[in-house]
Design a protein around this motif. Structure first.
Motif, PDB file in Angstrom:
ATOM      1  N   ALA A   9       0.834  -1.232   0.086  1.00 49.10           N
ATOM      2  CA  ALA A   9       0.125   0.126   0.031  1.00 49.10           C
ATOM      3  C   ALA A   9       0.923   1.193  -0.117  1.00 49.10           C
ATOM      4  O   ALA A   9       2.093   1.452   0.602  1.00 49.10           O
ATOM      5  N   THR A  10       0.279   2.300  -0.750  1.00 47.35           N
ATOM      6  CA  THR A  10       1.102   3.703  -0.575  1.00 47.35           C
ATOM      7  C   THR A  10       0.388   4.314   0.621  1.00 47.35           C
ATOM      8  O   THR A  10      -0.685   4.501   0.914  1.00 47.35           O
ATOM      9  N   ALA A  11       1.384   4.756   1.564  1.00 47.97           N
ATOM     10  CA  ALA A  11       0.843   5.468   2.899  1.00 47.97           C
ATOM     11  C   ALA A  11       0.329   6.746   2.660  1.00 47.97           C
ATOM     12  O   ALA A  11       1.214   7.478   1.753  1.00 47.97           O
ATOM     13  N   ALA A  12      -0.732   6.957   3.005  1.00 50.22           N
ATOM     14  CA  ALA A  12      -1.123   8.511   2.993  1.00 50.22           C
ATOM     15  C   ALA A  12      -0.088   9.341   3.969  1.00 50.22           C
ATOM     16  O   ALA A  12      -0.099  10.697   3.895  1.00 50.22           O
ATOM     17  N   THR A  13       0.401   8.887   4.879  1.00 54.11           N
ATOM     18  CA  THR A  13       1.255   9.509   5.892  1.00 54.11           C
ATOM     19  C   THR A  13       2.365   8.648   6.279  1.00 54.11           C
ATOM     20  O   THR A  13       2.280   7.496   6.145  1.00 54.11           O
ATOM     21  N   ASP A  14       3.511   9.301   6.821  1.00 56.37           N
ATOM     22  CA  ASP A  14       4.629   8.481   6.985  1.00 56.37           C
ATOM     23  C   ASP A  14       4.639   7.989   8.546  1.00 56.37           C
ATOM     24  O   ASP A  14       5.748   7.684   9.037  1.00 56.37           O
ATOM     25  N   PRO A 269     -10.241  -0.375  12.736  1.00 51.91           N
ATOM     26  CA  PRO A 269      -8.891  -0.207  13.316  1.00 51.91           C
ATOM     27  C   PRO A 269      -8.502   1.171  12.943  1.00 51.91           C
ATOM     28  O   PRO A 269      -9.061   1.915  12.127  1.00 51.91           O
ATOM     29  N   GLU A 270      -7.331   1.409  13.481  1.00 53.49           N
ATOM     30  CA  GLU A 270      -6.527   3.200  13.362  1.00 53.49           C
ATOM     31  C   GLU A 270      -6.182   3.085  12.072  1.00 53.49           C
ATOM     32  O   GLU A 270      -6.394   4.024  11.365  1.00 53.49           O
ATOM     33  N   THR A 271      -5.725   1.921  11.485  1.00 54.05           N
ATOM     34  CA  THR A 271      -5.362   2.024  10.050  1.00 54.05           C
ATOM     35  C   THR A 271      -5.048   0.763   9.441  1.00 54.05           C
ATOM     36  O   THR A 271      -5.095  -0.367  10.263  1.00 54.05           O
ATOM     37  N   HIS A 272      -4.677   0.616   8.103  1.00 51.18           N
ATOM     38  CA  HIS A 272      -4.604  -0.654   7.772  1.00 51.18           C
ATOM     39  C   HIS A 272      -3.817  -0.621   6.350  1.00 51.18           C
ATOM     40  O   HIS A 272      -3.566   0.460   5.785  1.00 51.18           O
ATOM     41  N   PHE A 273      -3.215  -1.432   5.772  1.00 50.26           N
ATOM     42  CA  PHE A 273      -2.703  -1.600   4.562  1.00 50.26           C
ATOM     43  C   PHE A 273      -2.533  -3.097   3.990  1.00 50.26           C
ATOM     44  O   PHE A 273      -2.616  -3.978   4.582  1.00 50.26           O
ATOM     45  N   VAL A 274      -2.177  -3.161   2.728  1.00 50.69           N
ATOM     46  CA  VAL A 274      -2.119  -4.340   2.137  1.00 50.69           C
ATOM     47  C   VAL A 274      -0.687  -4.838   2.260  1.00 50.69           C
ATOM     48  O   VAL A 274       0.287  -3.893   1.538  1.00 50.69           O
ATOM     49  N   ALA A 275      -0.555  -5.859   2.817  1.00 44.40           N
ATOM     50  CA  ALA A 275       0.778  -6.341   3.070  1.00 44.40           C
ATOM     51  C   ALA A 275       1.478  -7.389   1.924  1.00 44.40           C
ATOM     52  O   ALA A 275       2.695  -7.515   1.579  1.00 44.40           O
ATOM     53  N   PRO A 313       4.521   1.358   7.313  1.00 40.00           N
ATOM     54  CA  PRO A 313       5.475   1.077   6.092  1.00 40.00           C
ATOM     55  C   PRO A 313       4.466   1.304   4.902  1.00 40.00           C
ATOM     56  O   PRO A 313       3.666   1.062   4.702  1.00 40.00           O
ATOM     57  N   LYS A 314       5.443   1.574   4.102  1.00 41.21           N
ATOM     58  CA  LYS A 314       4.927   1.691   2.308  1.00 41.21           C
ATOM     59  C   LYS A 314       5.021   0.368   1.714  1.00 41.21           C
ATOM     60  O   LYS A 314       4.260   0.152   1.069  1.00 41.21           O
ATOM     61  N   THR A 315       6.355  -0.077   1.966  1.00 40.19           N
ATOM     62  CA  THR A 315       6.491  -1.123   1.398  1.00 40.19           C
ATOM     63  C   THR A 315       7.414  -2.167   2.228  1.00 40.19           C
ATOM     64  O   THR A 315       7.913  -1.562   3.500  1.00 40.19           O
TER      65      THR A 315
END
Length: 442
Positions: A9-14, A269-275, A313-315
């Motif tokens: 996922a590309t993170a909207a924030t770091d 959840p507070e946040t999520h991403f494709v891992a 993490p972005k990647t």
């Protein structure tokens, strides 16, 4: 094998301050589309793609080239391991032990010199707390069941976080089979009692054909931003939830909005991403070293990803592609050495500083599928549980074949394995509800 970063996922924030909600109804999703604030849906059942097979080459402990697979012959019986104790199967109502977690100490319970720690075990509808002892022979009780708690879930993975007095379990509801992470108290006045649950989106689509919420890991202590947080797998995604500490006054916990009422089910959840794009996550492991931000994940397609959790993490930091079937175990045996296992029967040792190829590869006796692994407290041995046996792999002598811990072949495989970090005994959960204790002889 490529060692470039894995697309995710590309993170909207770091940082870890995103409050994006998890998408609601599952549907197919392209790998490049996922991001922290994504409004695309979570897929119901991602289709796994096979990883490329390993290429044989010479290798040793210090090599970074692909290593040869060991012979698959049955191992010789090892005289260094002895079963010293078996618990009563009635303690788990003769139902399979599905998960275990160990801690050297729990708040408010006996500890210190001469104490060997505490074990929590799970079977369908039950959580047990065991006092552990050093058992040099079968005459001593290595485990004493001190408390049993009825619960409304069947837990398949347990994580203890004594510093915040909470226990987490990736679970299914016993009455409705709903997926969740069940949160339980480690406070002495309410030991193992259910507190609340983390669950998938409330309005997600119909039941997925296979389980998606399989793994949970505590991130507490990694960094200030991750204090009181757990990370949960859901298909190809990782979901970040914030826990509610148990060490606050009961009145405050009930009245303040920042604390969760007992019995609540939290869906956002507070946040999520494709891992792991396109593949269901089957293993999560974090570094046991204090202050380390290293986390490792594995998936059904055999891929293993390394993550730096200092910031959102972005990647993945790197990828390890060698298993050809689902990843079943991950264990950091030192600060830069990772052991991984798979249903393809292989156990791999990786150098996290150079992940292009494993340092070494070995294959379970008979080529049996590897179900669980557990690293010894000193990082010198790896217990390997397969469909046919329970074996010991010497990590300082990878050339040596695996030796037997239990009699080979087994009538039924062990359901869970974990080491006691004080006694170095190995606990093995059984399908009949008992726990066997194995001690390594000098």
């Amino acid at each position: 094998v490529s060692t470039t970063a894995v697309p995710a996922a590309t993170a909207a924030t770091d940082n870890w301050s995103s409050t994006a909600a998890v998408p609601a109804a599952p549907r197919a999703e392209a790998a490049a589309a996922g991001n922290w604030s994504s409004t695309t849906a979570i897929p119901a059942a991602p289709r796994a793609t096979a990883a490329p097979p390993a290429t044989a080459a010479t290798g040793n402990w210090g090599s970074t080239t692909a290593a040869p697979a060991a012979a698959t012959a049955s191992p010789a019986a090892s005289s260094r391991w002895q079963m010293v104790f078996t618990s009563d199967s009635d303690d788990h109502s003769n139902a399979a032990v599905t998960a275990m977690a160990y801690a050297q100490g729990l708040p408010g319970l006996p500890g210190g010199d001469g104490h060997a720690g505490w074990l929590v075990s799970a079977s369908k509808g039950v959580l047990n707390l065991w006092e552990t002892n050093r058992a040099a022979s079968g005459e001593e009780m290595a485990l004493m069941c001190m408390h049993s708690q009825a619960v409304d879930v069947a837990i398949s993975k347990l994580v203890l976080e004594p510093s915040i007095k909470l226990c987490f379990g990736a679970a299914l509801g016993t009455s409705n089979a709903n997926e969740c992470v069940s949160v339980h108290s480690l406070d002495t006045e309410s030991l193992l009692a259910s507190r609340y649950k983390f669950a998938p989106p409330a309005n997600k689509a119909a039941q997925a054909p296979q389980r998606l919420m399989q793994q949970v890991e505590s991130l507490h202590g990694m960094s200030p931003a991750l204090k009181n947080h757990v990370i949960v797998s859901y298909g190809e995604r990782l979901l970040l939830f914030k826990t509610k500490p148990e060490d606050v006054p009961l009145q405050e916990r009930q009245n303040a909005q920042k604390y969760t009422r007992s019995g609540s089910v939290l869906h956002n959840p507070e946040t999520h991403f494709v891992a792991h794009p396109g593949s269901i996550i089957t293993a999560i492991h974090r570094s046991p070293l204090e202050g380390s931000c290293v986390m490792v994940t594995g998936a059904q397609d055999g891929r293993v990803f390394l993550w730096d959790m200092k910031t959102a993490p972005k990647t993945a930091s790197s990828q390890m592609i060698r298993h050809t079937k689902s990843v079943t175990g991950l264990s950091l045996v030192s600060d830069d050495r990772l052991a991984s296992s798979s249903l393809d029967g292989s156990v791999l040792l990786w150098d996290l500083r150079s992940t292009g190829s494993p340092l070494y590869k070995t294959t379970a006796p008979g080529g049996a599928a590897v179900l669980k692994i557990a690293a010894g407290p000193w990082g010198d041995v790896l217990a390997v549980s397969t469909a046919k046996g329970l074996h010991c792999l010497e990590l300082f002598d990878f050339e040596s074949p695996m030796t037997n811990i239990a009699a080979y072949p087994l009538q039924k495989s062990f359901t869970e394995i974990i080491f006691n970090t004080v006694t170095h005994d190995l606990y093995a959960g059984c399908a009949n509800g008992s726990i066997q204790v194995f001690s390594r002889q000098a």
